[in-house]
Design a protein around this motif. Structure first.
Motif, PDB file in Angstrom:
ATOM      1  N   UNK A  52      54.906  65.659 -24.540  1.00 36.95           N
ATOM      2  CA  UNK A  52      55.534  66.725 -25.322  1.00 36.95           C
ATOM      3  C   UNK A  52      55.132  68.069 -24.718  1.00 36.95           C
ATOM      4  N   UNK A  53      56.062  68.991 -24.682  1.00 45.31           N
ATOM      5  CA  UNK A  53      55.840  70.363 -24.181  1.00 45.31           C
ATOM      6  C   UNK A  53      55.573  70.413 -22.679  1.00 45.31           C
ATOM      7  N   UNK A  54      56.245  69.541 -21.937  1.00 46.54           N
ATOM      8  CA  UNK A  54      56.166  69.567 -20.471  1.00 46.54           C
ATOM      9  C   UNK A  54      57.306  70.417 -19.935  1.00 46.54           C
ATOM     10  N   UNK A  55      57.001  71.211 -18.926  1.00 50.97           N
ATOM     11  CA  UNK A  55      58.029  71.958 -18.184  1.00 50.97           C
ATOM     12  C   UNK A  55      58.100  71.320 -16.798  1.00 50.97           C
ATOM     13  N   UNK A  56      59.288  70.848 -16.428  1.00 49.46           N
ATOM     14  CA  UNK A  56      59.470  70.142 -15.165  1.00 49.46           C
ATOM     15  C   UNK A  56      60.479  70.878 -14.297  1.00 49.46           C
ATOM     16  N   UNK A  57      60.090  71.167 -13.058  1.00 44.61           N
ATOM     17  CA  UNK A  57      60.974  71.887 -12.134  1.00 44.61           C
ATOM     18  C   UNK A  57      61.552  70.930 -11.106  1.00 44.61           C
ATOM     19  N   UNK A  58      62.878  70.986 -10.977  1.00 43.52           N
ATOM     20  CA  UNK A  58      63.561  70.141 -10.016  1.00 43.52           C
ATOM     21  C   UNK A  58      64.685  70.939  -9.353  1.00 43.52           C
ATOM     22  N   UNK A  59      65.729  70.255  -8.930  1.00 41.90           N
ATOM     23  CA  UNK A  59      66.793  70.857  -8.127  1.00 41.90           C
ATOM     24  C   UNK A  59      68.153  70.615  -8.775  1.00 41.90           C
ATOM     25  N   UNK A  60      69.143  71.370  -8.332  1.00 41.60           N
ATOM     26  CA  UNK A  60      70.458  71.354  -8.950  1.00 41.60           C
ATOM     27  C   UNK A  60      71.115  69.999  -9.087  1.00 41.60           C
ATOM     28  N   UNK A  61      71.191  69.249  -7.987  1.00 37.00           N
ATOM     29  CA  UNK A  61      71.878  67.962  -8.036  1.00 37.00           C
ATOM     30  C   UNK A  61      71.142  66.993  -8.962  1.00 37.00           C
ATOM     31  N   UNK A  62      69.823  66.899  -8.804  1.00 37.68           N
ATOM     32  CA  UNK A  62      69.064  65.973  -9.636  1.00 37.68           C
ATOM     33  C   UNK A  62      69.104  66.400 -11.107  1.00 37.68           C
ATOM     34  N   UNK A  63      69.001  67.691 -11.351  1.00 37.71           N
ATOM     35  CA  UNK A  63      69.085  68.194 -12.727  1.00 37.71           C
ATOM     36  C   UNK A  63      70.445  67.830 -13.329  1.00 37.71           C
ATOM     37  N   UNK A  64      71.503  68.021 -12.568  1.00 36.66           N
ATOM     38  CA  UNK A  64      72.848  67.678 -13.037  1.00 36.66           C
ATOM     39  C   UNK A  64      72.962  66.207 -13.414  1.00 36.66           C
ATOM     40  N   UNK A  65      72.361  65.341 -12.600  1.00 34.31           N
ATOM     41  CA  UNK A  65      72.390  63.905 -12.882  1.00 34.31           C
ATOM     42  C   UNK A  65      71.594  63.572 -14.152  1.00 34.31           C
ATOM     43  N   UNK A  66      70.449  64.229 -14.324  1.00 36.61           N
ATOM     44  CA  UNK A  66      69.644  64.019 -15.537  1.00 36.61           C
ATOM     45  C   UNK A  66      70.418  64.447 -16.778  1.00 36.61           C
ATOM     46  N   UNK A  67      71.045  65.615 -16.690  1.00 32.78           N
ATOM     47  CA  UNK A  67      71.801  66.126 -17.833  1.00 32.78           C
ATOM     48  C   UNK A  67      72.955  65.189 -18.177  1.00 32.78           C
ATOM     49  N   UNK A  68      73.604  64.644 -17.141  1.00 27.62           N
ATOM     50  CA  UNK A  68      74.709  63.700 -17.353  1.00 27.62           C
ATOM     51  C   UNK A  68      74.195  62.415 -18.019  1.00 27.62           C
ATOM     52  N   UNK A  69      72.997  61.994 -17.653  1.00 23.45           N
ATOM     53  CA  UNK A  69      72.402  60.795 -18.247  1.00 23.45           C
ATOM     54  C   UNK A  69      72.121  61.011 -19.745  1.00 23.45           C
TER      55      UNK A  69
END
Length: 176
Positions: free
Chosen positions: A124-141
């Protein structure tokens, strides 16, 4: 257990290589990001191993005197190891077909699986930094309605709040 996670796209960078650093504007964005996260009680920072991702979250971690955990599973998806002049079209195709895989690359399904593994392990309360393509895939999931046209609207940086209540995730864009 209910939890809130912040998924962050890195700030503006000088390029796409793993060692590309933030631009001058990107460094300012990282300071703005630190201010933005200050009131959100982040207790854990996790980042892609890419320089631009780490530099994006360093000011926030420093401000809160917290370490940054590096996780290779948050590295950007490799669409292909070959130069694809029509990479944007290929990326769009891959949003519609999770099994689509280009030479030397990773399918959307494979990239999503590794990123979701990290997400499921986050506190809980984690901030995770990634990249556009991977973030887009996570959001789609998390939200099926998220697709290529939403991916195109991502900014550098960008922040999404994921809340998981009784095992059900929901996502909201909170960066403006």
């Amino acid at each position: 257990m209910d939890k809130t996670i912040y998924l962050i796209r890195h700030c503006q960078a000088t390029g796409q290589s793993p060692d590309a650093e933030l631009t001058e504007a990107g460094r300012k964005q990282a300071q703005d990001l630190a201010e933005f996260l200050r009131g959100r009680q982040v207790v854990h920072f996790i980042s892609s191993p890419f320089t631009r991702a780490i530099q994006s979250i360093e000011p926030a971690a420093d401000q809160q005197d917290l370490p940054i955990e590096i996780d290779d599973r948050l590295a950007e998806r490799v669409l292909s190891t070959e130069d694809l002049p029509d990479w944007m079209e290929k990326l769009e195709e891959s949003f519609g077909d999770a099994d689509l895989k280009f030479a030397g690359g990773e399918s959307g399904k494979e990239a999503t699986a590794r990123a979701m593994e990290v997400l499921s392990e986050m506190k809980d309360r984690t901030a995770a930094v990634t990249h556009g393509n991977l973030l887009g895939l996570l959001l789609k999931q998390i939200d099926e309605s998220y697709g290529f046209s939403e991916w195109r609207k991502l900014t550098n940086p960008d922040v999404y709040e994921v809340t998981i209540k009784q095992g059900i995730p929901s996502v909201t864009r909170i960066w403006s």
